[in-house]
Write a protein that holds these residues in place. Sequence first.
Motif, PDB file in Angstrom:
ATOM      1  N   ASN A   1       1.108  -1.720   0.300  1.00  7.38           N
ATOM      2  CA  ASN A   1      -0.169  -0.409   0.202  1.00  7.38           C
ATOM      3  C   ASN A   1       1.002   0.939   0.117  1.00  7.38           C
ATOM      4  N   GLY A   2       0.643   2.041  -0.845  1.00  2.00           N
ATOM      5  CA  GLY A   2       1.274   3.380  -0.764  1.00  2.00           C
ATOM      6  C   GLY A   2       2.142   3.175  -2.408  1.00  2.00           C
ATOM      7  N   GLY A   3       1.951   2.510  -3.180  1.00  2.00           N
ATOM      8  CA  GLY A   3       2.604   2.700  -4.678  1.00  2.00           C
ATOM      9  C   GLY A   3       3.161   3.803  -5.371  1.00  2.00           C
ATOM     10  N   GLN A   4       1.382   4.655  -4.676  1.00  2.00           N
ATOM     11  CA  GLN A   4       1.030   5.739  -5.640  1.00  2.00           C
ATOM     12  C   GLN A   4       2.076   7.106  -4.574  1.00  2.00           C
ATOM     13  N   THR A   5       2.261   7.277  -3.531  1.00  2.00           N
ATOM     14  CA  THR A   5       3.469   7.328  -3.087  1.00  2.00           C
ATOM     15  C   THR A   5       4.978   7.725  -3.093  1.00  2.00           C
ATOM     16  N   THR A   6       5.231   5.972  -3.451  1.00  2.00           N
ATOM     17  CA  THR A   6       6.437   6.293  -3.707  1.00  2.00           C
ATOM     18  C   THR A   6       6.707   6.323  -5.623  1.00  2.00           C
ATOM     19  N   ALA A   7       6.015   6.273  -6.292  1.00  2.00           N
ATOM     20  CA  ALA A   7       5.549   6.704  -7.709  1.00  2.00           C
ATOM     21  C   ALA A   7       5.541   8.375  -7.951  1.00  2.00           C
ATOM     22  N   SER A   8       5.149   9.071  -6.789  1.00  6.57           N
ATOM     23  CA  SER A   8       5.114  10.177  -6.432  1.00  6.57           C
ATOM     24  C   SER A   8       6.425  11.158  -6.524  1.00  6.57           C
ATOM     25  N   ILE A   9       6.977  10.424  -5.364  1.00  6.75           N
ATOM     26  CA  ILE A   9       7.316  10.525  -4.753  1.00  6.75           C
ATOM     27  C   ILE A   9       9.404  10.487  -5.495  1.00  6.75           C
ATOM     28  N   LEU A  10       9.249   9.778  -6.596  1.00 14.11           N
ATOM     29  CA  LEU A  10      10.697   9.406  -7.297  1.00 14.11           C
ATOM     30  C   LEU A  10       9.981  10.548  -8.588  1.00 14.11           C
ATOM     31  N   ARG A  11       9.413  10.573  -8.915  1.00 19.07           N
ATOM     32  CA  ARG A  11       8.761  11.712 -10.456  1.00 19.07           C
ATOM     33  C   ARG A  11       9.219  12.917  -9.445  1.00 19.07           C
ATOM     34  N   GLY A  12       8.588  13.017  -8.968  1.00 22.52           N
ATOM     35  CA  GLY A  12       9.241  14.586  -8.034  1.00 22.52           C
ATOM     36  C   GLY A  12      10.645  14.890  -7.979  1.00 22.52           C
ATOM     37  N   LYS A  13      11.198  13.568  -8.076  1.00 21.94           N
ATOM     38  CA  LYS A  13      13.206  14.283  -7.489  1.00 21.94           C
ATOM     39  C   LYS A  13      13.466  14.341  -8.509  1.00 21.94           C
ATOM     40  N   LYS A  14      12.513  13.179 -10.589  1.00 17.55           N
ATOM     41  CA  LYS A  14      13.049  13.440 -11.528  1.00 17.55           C
ATOM     42  C   LYS A  14      13.232  14.060 -12.865  1.00 17.55           C
ATOM     43  N   GLN A  15      11.891  14.067 -12.874  1.00 15.56           N
ATOM     44  CA  GLN A  15      11.364  15.207 -13.683  1.00 15.56           C
ATOM     45  C   GLN A  15      10.572  16.500 -12.458  1.00 15.56           C
ATOM     46  N   ASP A  16      10.687  16.267 -11.835  1.00 12.84           N
ATOM     47  CA  ASP A  16      10.185  18.151 -10.957  1.00 12.84           C
ATOM     48  C   ASP A  16      10.992  18.177 -10.518  1.00 12.84           C
ATOM     49  N   ARG A  17      12.747  17.631  -9.796  1.00  7.92           N
ATOM     50  CA  ARG A  17      13.509  17.913  -9.481  1.00  7.92           C
ATOM     51  C   ARG A  17      13.414  18.164  -8.706  1.00  7.92           C
ATOM     52  N   LEU A  18      12.541  18.606  -7.459  1.00  7.25           N
ATOM     53  CA  LEU A  18      12.749  19.011  -5.945  1.00  7.25           C
ATOM     54  C   LEU A  18      13.565  17.903  -5.155  1.00  7.25           C
ATOM     55  N   ASN A  19      13.609  18.647  -4.258  1.00  7.07           N
ATOM     56  CA  ASN A  19      14.909  18.113  -3.568  1.00  7.07           C
ATOM     57  C   ASN A  19      14.234  17.526  -2.281  1.00  7.07           C
ATOM     58  N   LEU A  20      14.316  16.477  -1.717  1.00 12.73           N
ATOM     59  CA  LEU A  20      13.809  14.996  -1.229  1.00 12.73           C
ATOM     60  C   LEU A  20      14.597  15.423   0.650  1.00 12.73           C
ATOM     61  N   ALA A  21      15.322  16.711   0.326  1.00 14.65           N
ATOM     62  CA  ALA A  21      15.979  16.910   2.103  1.00 14.65           C
ATOM     63  C   ALA A  21      14.713  16.655   2.779  1.00 14.65           C
ATOM     64  N   GLY A  22      14.522  15.994   4.339  1.00 13.97           N
ATOM     65  CA  GLY A  22      13.783  16.711   5.140  1.00 13.97           C
ATOM     66  C   GLY A  22      12.342  15.877   4.952  1.00 13.97           C
ATOM     67  N   VAL A  23      12.462  15.097   3.407  1.00  7.80           N
ATOM     68  CA  VAL A  23      11.090  14.466   3.551  1.00  7.80           C
ATOM     69  C   VAL A  23      11.060  12.644   3.852  1.00  7.80           C
ATOM     70  N   SER A  24      10.493  12.657   5.255  1.00  4.48           N
ATOM     71  CA  SER A  24      10.522  11.313   5.789  1.00  4.48           C
ATOM     72  C   SER A  24       9.770  10.634   5.815  1.00  4.48           C
ATOM     73  N   VAL A  25       8.982   9.561   5.664  1.00  3.29           N
ATOM     74  CA  VAL A  25       7.897   8.977   5.096  1.00  3.29           C
ATOM     75  C   VAL A  25       7.863   7.267   6.034  1.00  3.29           C
ATOM     76  N   PRO A  26       6.289   7.940   7.009  1.00  2.00           N
ATOM     77  CA  PRO A  26       5.877   7.007   7.714  1.00  2.00           C
ATOM     78  C   PRO A  26       5.968   5.156   7.308  1.00  2.00           C
ATOM     79  N   MET A  27       6.795   4.247   7.579  1.00  2.00           N
ATOM     80  CA  MET A  27       6.528   2.498   6.991  1.00  2.00           C
ATOM     81  C   MET A  27       6.144   1.683   7.526  1.00  2.00           C
ATOM     82  N   LYS A  28       5.041   0.600   7.893  1.00  2.00           N
ATOM     83  CA  LYS A  28       4.409  -0.170   8.269  1.00  2.00           C
ATOM     84  C   LYS A  28       5.780  -1.307   7.266  1.00  2.00           C
ATOM     85  N   LEU A  29       5.996  -2.050   8.045  1.00  2.00           N
ATOM     86  CA  LEU A  29       6.849  -3.202   7.367  1.00  2.00           C
ATOM     87  C   LEU A  29       6.611  -4.532   8.056  1.00  2.00           C
TER      88      LEU A  29
END
Length: 707
Positions: free
Chosen positions: A304-332
């Motif tokens: 669960n959270g595939g859309q979140t994961t794909a959006s974070i990558l696209r934000g980094k690669k295509q929109d050149r957004l800085n992910l410093a400071g971004v933390s994601v909660p995960m239940k493993l």
Amino acid sequence: MEDSEFLNELRQMVMRRGETSNLVDTIAFVSEVAERLEEDPVFGEFILAEDSRQGAKNKQIKLHGFTDIDESDGTLSMVIGRWIDDDEPAILTTADVDQLRGWLENFAAEALDGGLDEKITESSPAYQLASTLRRKRASISCIRLHIFSNQPLSRAYKRESRSEVCGTQTEIHIWDLQRIKALYESSREREMLQIDLDEFGSTGIACIEASRGEGLQSFLCVIEGNLLADLFDRYGSRLLEGNVRSFLGMKGGVNKGIRKTIQDAPHLFFAYNNGIAATAASVTLDSIGSTARIMKISDLQIVNGGQTTASILRGKKQDRLNLAGVSVPMKLTVVASNDAHDLIPKIAEFANTQNKVAIADFFANHPFHRKMEEISRRLMVPARTGIRVQSKWFYERSRGQYQNERLYLSKAKKDSFDLQYPSDQVINKTDLAKYDNVLHEKPYWVSLGAQKNFMKFATKFSSKGDQTEAQRWEELSPDFGDTYYQNIAAMAILWKAGETTVSAAKGQWYEGDYRPQIVAYAWSFIFHALRKAGREPDLKKVWEQQEANQGFLQVFKRAAVLAQRTLLELPEGSSNVGEWAKKELCWGKLSAIPFRLDTTAIEWSIEKNEHKSKARDARQQGIQDDGISLQQQILMKAENGYWQALMEWRSIEIHVFGPDLDLLRRASSPGTAVRLATGREWKRLREISDRCEAEGFRHHENVVGQP
């Protein structure tokens, strides 16, 4: 099994496929392996596309097939095969790999920068790939180059797996004899990922252990946005649990809210986002100071959270957004390997309940499949003159089940298995969806490809309104009994006969490509014409004869000619046959054409009223069969101690009381369970069982009581 034994088995598979599908050995081999790989996220849905030509500067171009863009991670695959028909094929050398890889890279380079799509006929699937590479270049994150070979790879092979072609990243995957053997021997449908977070320059994933139980261990984690993006960039949709991946691919798109939070308030991402849920086969923990950290993960799957994961990558690669400071909660959740097959789909299903994802997205363990499997193991084909052994049509509930069941049998048992379940009488779940949708005049769904067509088919099992999924299935189940399975087997016979008919016409009216689409459209066209005339196809007659009548195939041939013409006559603004075939407008154009039904077509059909009467009888029989099956399940649970163990479960009085508890007490002994005579009591016991298992009850035979 020794390599030589497996190679001989593989040779038999290739020969059978070549004979039944009119394919040369190399293409039959490629098709065989590609079909087995289709549910592996590193591969995808295969499109056969043979192309061989001289490119710029006399560079050799060669291709055997491809998979289209995976919308969840922007990857696509290109495939080439090498089949050596020797008892002991020579080693696949580095030079061999470089040559095969070079042929694929030359195709990609010419498509990206050399205008290759303008040199390939538009009716060819290779044109679809070349056009996609040129038009969607900016959206392609990686081209996966797959080499299939029945040779063992040289141990001296040391090339880098990642490189670039015309600025686009490529990644090579070599499926040699040993790797293909491991694929066939594995009961899983995907290769297990081994992730070492050191390789990503990470200090690990901060975590605390949240719970521990039988076969399960759960952690609450915080994963850095950059690490999550890097993992998805490296492994792509291999990280996504299969059904989540399919659903994400259907939806597509980037979550704008996620992008905005990353851009404007990255420190609030953890607070705003629901996070991701994931499973793993195992983890390796380390401690940095007082904090436990996960350093290695085996078989990570995001459920669960595939859309979140794909959006974070696209934000980094295509929109050149800085992910410093971004933390994601995960239940493993770490799931023991022997429980993974059953538990991971369930974890995925319940993790996604809040999003109201349709049952179609979590269909792998649906009781429909179990019912089809059960029917297929007992339903014999009608006796035929001159054939001593009555065979059966084998239903594959999971990919590769047929080969897995016969692979390690002794020769005598294997011969017996082959007589009972011939290799040309196998139906898998995506085949079934294809045959069902063709029968219901949805060839444009079939043209979407096996997985997306399967998703369309599965929507009919989705619950409606306040109905539970169990209630919906109870309502539908009687319609999916022996008669339904016979009809599906009859459709398999017609489909395969249609494929043979089309292939045999190459050099006459058949132009050589898009055979599956032609077959789907042609049969749907015939069924449409019959229904317009107040009739239905007589599939029972096909089942009884276990073959397609030659006269009826002449009707099919006329329909196939019209189907091909409709597919190839592209509307203005369209240049892709494969995409045109996916549109309902294409079906509308064909179905509007008048079609003459001759006496043979009439002979192989029945009047609509007769069909309705038979359908009512089949449903009544289905209701009766379901009742008998449920009674057998109740009695079997009594005999193996299930109801007694449930009675002794420490939480029983919280979840079962009053008349239900008395009913459970009567069911707990085989002697009293056999006296439960009404369908209402059987259904009530099933509901009690489902409710308690949802609350955590588990029964293991020979183990009394549960924690």
